[in-house]
Structures are given as structure tokens and as C-alpha cells.
Design a protein around this motif. Structure first.
Motif, PDB file in Angstrom:
ATOM      1  N   UNK A  16       6.016  -2.114  -2.290  1.00 10.33           N
ATOM      2  CA  UNK A  16       5.204  -1.032  -2.843  1.00 10.33           C
ATOM      3  C   UNK A  16       4.118  -1.587  -3.759  1.00 10.33           C
ATOM      4  N   UNK A  17       4.442  -2.617  -4.530  1.00 11.32           N
ATOM      5  CA  UNK A  17       3.450  -3.213  -5.425  1.00 11.32           C
ATOM      6  C   UNK A  17       2.313  -3.863  -4.642  1.00 11.32           C
ATOM      7  N   UNK A  18       2.626  -4.465  -3.507  1.00 13.00           N
ATOM      8  CA  UNK A  18       1.591  -5.110  -2.688  1.00 13.00           C
ATOM      9  C   UNK A  18       0.642  -4.070  -2.096  1.00 13.00           C
ATOM     10  N   UNK A  19       1.195  -2.955  -1.621  1.00 12.85           N
ATOM     11  CA  UNK A  19       0.338  -1.896  -1.097  1.00 12.85           C
ATOM     12  C   UNK A  19      -0.455  -1.232  -2.215  1.00 12.85           C
ATOM     13  N   UNK A  20       0.161  -1.090  -3.391  1.00 10.78           N
ATOM     14  CA  UNK A  20      -0.539  -0.492  -4.534  1.00 10.78           C
ATOM     15  C   UNK A  20      -1.720  -1.347  -4.957  1.00 10.78           C
ATOM     16  N   UNK A  21      -1.555  -2.670  -4.863  1.00 13.04           N
ATOM     17  CA  UNK A  21      -2.655  -3.566  -5.203  1.00 13.04           C
ATOM     18  C   UNK A  21      -3.841  -3.353  -4.265  1.00 13.04           C
ATOM     19  N   UNK A  84      -0.516   5.952   2.297  1.00  9.28           N
ATOM     20  CA  UNK A  84       0.554   6.338   3.225  1.00  9.28           C
ATOM     21  C   UNK A  84       1.484   5.147   3.485  1.00  9.28           C
ATOM     22  N   UNK A  85       0.890   3.977   3.706  1.00 11.63           N
ATOM     23  CA  UNK A  85       1.715   2.779   3.889  1.00 11.63           C
ATOM     24  C   UNK A  85       2.520   2.483   2.626  1.00 11.63           C
TER      25      UNK A  85
END
Length: 228
Positions: A16-21, A84-85
Motif C-alpha cells: 500500500x505504501x508503494x502505491x501511495x508513493x 484503485x490499485x
């Protein structure tokens, strides 16, 4: 060793942190074009009142405004896709990109826009650029500046071999957690075993040093007694 539930929760947190970045990168990239749209809206409204605008099917200021609105709309669509991802994906951006057979790694926000669309928008933004305004960089690789290190900051001490091994084990464990393979498991287990043995050796060395100190103090005490 953490339980399977805890490790799965950590893995989901990493993902989730990687997608948030990636989402934050898109939001940062939107700042300059959104600010320019405000001024272009005023310019287009003023231009529409002039006789000069009637000479064009689409006046220059309006064409520039429409181009930037389309660019921001593209980024809005991408942001919705990445969010969404972030909320549903069970894989890292790199794993999803690999599954989609993308030509890019998926580690940068612009990787998620097809190359032909990027070329189209880069050309369109270049066409509406007018001197002396500085042109924006479409799909920039760096969306923020890294602050320079402070000269007042105290120099960090060098990390001990144990600390370096611990960081290496954490990095390997994170990599295996996000993308597990048998090869990574073998490397991780070997590194963890070496780290455990190194910690034991540090404890043994500390015990030997303490014993040597106590022994020296006892010998010194005996020597003083003999002198008396």
C-alpha cells in the motif's frame, strides 16, 4: 519470527505504501499545470472579447487552456487508477507491471501511461508553448526537489558490522516478503544464520572482555594486599 498473520499484514502495508508513493508523485506533478490553468482561463476569457480571437477557429489562449485541461484530465484518470490499485492490489507495482508485460518497471508514475500517449501530450504541450513562459516538463521524473543536507547536522557515527548485517537482513526479508522466490529464501536463510552467529560472537566477546577486566581488578587487589 513473526507470525504468518503479522508478516502478511506487514506485506500489505509495504504494498500500500508503494502505491501511495505513486499517487503522491502524480499529485505533485499536477501542481504546476493546475496553477497555469487558472491563469489560462483568465487569458482565454479576455481573448474571447477581442477581434483577434475571431481570426482563429480555436484562439491561441483557448487552445493552450484546452491542452492543459486535457493533460490534467489524463493525470486525474491515472491517479484514480493508481488509487484503485492501492486499495485493492495484492502485489507491488513492479509485480503488476510485470504481469501486464509492461515495458517499464512500474516504479515511477509515468510508467503507467503508454508511450504513444506520452509522446502525443509532450508534442501538444510543446506546440502551445509561447516565449517567454518557461515550458513545463511533461511526465517529469523528479516531481520534487530533495532538500540539501544541513551543515549544522551532527555527523553520523559509522554503523557497526552487526548493524550493517541487521539492515541487510531486513532488506532481504522485505524483498522476499514482497516477491518470494526459492532463491531469495536460500539467500535470506543463509544471511539470517550468519547474523545470528555474529550476534552470539559479539555476546561472547563482551563476556570475555568483562571476565578479563574482573580478573585484572582481582589481580590488582591481591597485589595491594601483598604490599600491605
Amino acid at each position: 519470527m513473526k507470525s504468518l498473520e503479522a508478516r502478511e499484514s506487514i506485506r500489505r502495508g509495504y504494498i500500500k505504501a508503494m502505491w501511495s508513493q505513486l499517487c503522491r508523485q502524480v499529485q505533485m506533478a499536477q501542481r504546476i499545470p493546475k496553477n497555469r490553468i487558472k491563469s489560462y482561463e483568465r487569458a482565454a476569457a479576455t481573448e474571447a472579447l477581442t477581434a483577434y480571437a475571431k481570426e482563429f477557429t480555436t484562439p491561441p489562449a483557448k487552445r493552450k487552456l484546452e491542452t492543459y485541461l486535457a493533460y490534467v484530465a489524463l493525470l486525474d484518470k491515472l491517479l484514480a487508477k493508481l488509487r484503485h490499485y492501492r486499495d485493492t492490489a495484492n502485489e507491488t507495482p513492479h509485480a503488476v507491471a510485470r504481469g501486464k508485460q509492461m515495458t517499464t518497471s512500474g516504479g515511477h508514475w509515468a510508467d503507467w501511461i503508454p508511450q504513444d500517449i506520452k509522446v502525443k501530450f509532450m508534442q501538444a504541450l510543446a506546440d502551445v508553448h509561447e516565449y517567454p513562459e518557461v515550458p513545463i516538463t511533461a511526465f517529469p521524473q523528479m516531481v520534487y526537489k530533495v532538500p540539501p543536507p544541513s551543515s549544522r547536522r551532527k555527523p553520523k557515527r559509522e554503523k557497526t558490522p552487526i548493524e550493517l548485517m541487521r539492515e541487510e537482513c531486513k532488506a532481504l526479508d522485505k524483498d522476499y516478503l514482497l516477491d518470494p522466490t526459492p532463491e531469495k529464501k536460500v539467500i535470506l536463510d543463509a544471511k539470517l544464520a550468519a547474523f545470528t552467529e555474529a550476534k552470539k560472537e559479539v555476546v561472547r566477546a563482551r563476556a570475555r572482555a568483562q571476565y578479563a577486566q574482573i580478573k585484572a581488578e582481582r589481580e590488582a587487589f591481591k597485589a595491594r594486599l601483598a604490599e600491605d
